[in-house]
Enzyme design. Structure first.
Site, PDB file in Angstrom:
ATOM      1  N   HIS A 187       6.359   0.316  12.327  1.00  0.00           N
ATOM      2  CA  HIS A 187       7.653  -0.035  11.723  1.00  0.00           C
ATOM      3  C   HIS A 187       8.651  -0.417  12.815  1.00  0.00           C
ATOM      4  CE1 HIS A 187       6.509   2.978   8.374  1.00  0.00           C
ATOM      5  NE2 HIS A 187       6.407   1.769   7.845  1.00  0.00           N
ATOM      6  N   LYS A 225       6.651   8.031  -5.787  1.00  0.00           N
ATOM      7  CA  LYS A 225       6.098   8.655  -4.584  1.00  0.00           C
ATOM      8  C   LYS A 225       6.702  10.042  -4.413  1.00  0.00           C
ATOM      9  CE  LYS A 225       4.973   4.582  -1.837  1.00  0.00           C
ATOM     10  NZ  LYS A 225       5.073   3.965  -0.495  1.00  0.00           N
ATOM     11  N   ARG A 247       0.045  -5.835   8.131  1.00  0.00           N
ATOM     12  CA  ARG A 247      -0.991  -5.324   9.021  1.00  0.00           C
ATOM     13  C   ARG A 247      -2.318  -6.027   8.797  1.00  0.00           C
ATOM     14  NH1 ARG A 247      -0.553   0.777   7.200  1.00  0.00           N
ATOM     15  NH2 ARG A 247      -0.453  -0.411   5.290  1.00  0.00           N
ATOM     16  N   SER A 291       1.819   5.489   7.598  1.00  0.00           N
ATOM     17  CA  SER A 291       2.509   6.781   7.495  1.00  0.00           C
ATOM     18  C   SER A 291       1.579   7.856   6.960  1.00  0.00           C
ATOM     19  CB  SER A 291       3.742   6.646   6.598  1.00  0.00           C
ATOM     20  OG  SER A 291       4.685   5.775   7.174  1.00  0.00           O
TER      21      SER A 291
END
Length: 161
Positions: free
Chosen positions: A17, A41, A90, A128
């Site tokens: 990030h 979440k 990514r 993460s």
């Protein structure tokens, strides 16, 4: 002036990030790194904790600010008088999802552009979720997160080193 929003859950902020933030900050006049509240979440850190870790980690970047929001991203972009959404990629699988979201956002807010930045190869594997798992099991996360994030993760998981 080009103001951009880089949204994310940042639970926690990773060096991947951070790489996107630093590079985006060289492209736009002002970058707002925005922690999103996603009701689907269950984050490890509160919204306020995530924004505080961002603030500490980004202290040296003069044209970068932090914020948080809930609701539609395009509404927040308009509220902040921004015109660009920054998204990091990514892998090809990220692109498929991000491309669909960019098209939806373009339909909802035609004046808002999405800018994709590829992560550097050294950070392409970071997520993460994997960092939280490594930290919870006592693994070394020093190369994956800023120092403030490492300290908070070790504290949260009560890992003794």
């Amino acid at each position: 002036m080009h103001r951009a929003i880089y949204p994310g859950s940042f639970d926690p902020l990773t060096n991947g990030h951070l790489d996107i933030i630093v590079r985006a900050a060289t492209i736009v006049d002002e970058l707002i790194v925005a922690v999103v509240h996603n009701p689907n979440k269950h984050p490890l850190f509160t919204l306020e904790e995530r924004e505080a870790m961002l603030g500490e980690s980004l202290a040296g970047l003069n044209n970068v600010k932090t914020a948080h929001f809930s609701g539609l991203l395009v509404d927040f972009v308009k509220e902040m008088d921004a015109s660009i959404i920054v998204r990091g990629l990514r892998a090809v699988s990220d692109f498929e999802i991000e491309f669909q979201m960019a098209l939806v956002n373009k339909k909802l807010a035609p004046g808002v552009e999405t800018m994709f930045l590829m992560t550097t190869a050294e950070h392409a594997f970071l997520s993460s979720s994997s960092i939280k798992e490594i930290a919870s099991l006592g693994g070394d996360i020093s190369d994956f997160v800023p120092p403030v994030v490492k300290a908070r993760l070790l504290e949260r998981y009560k890992v003794k080193k």
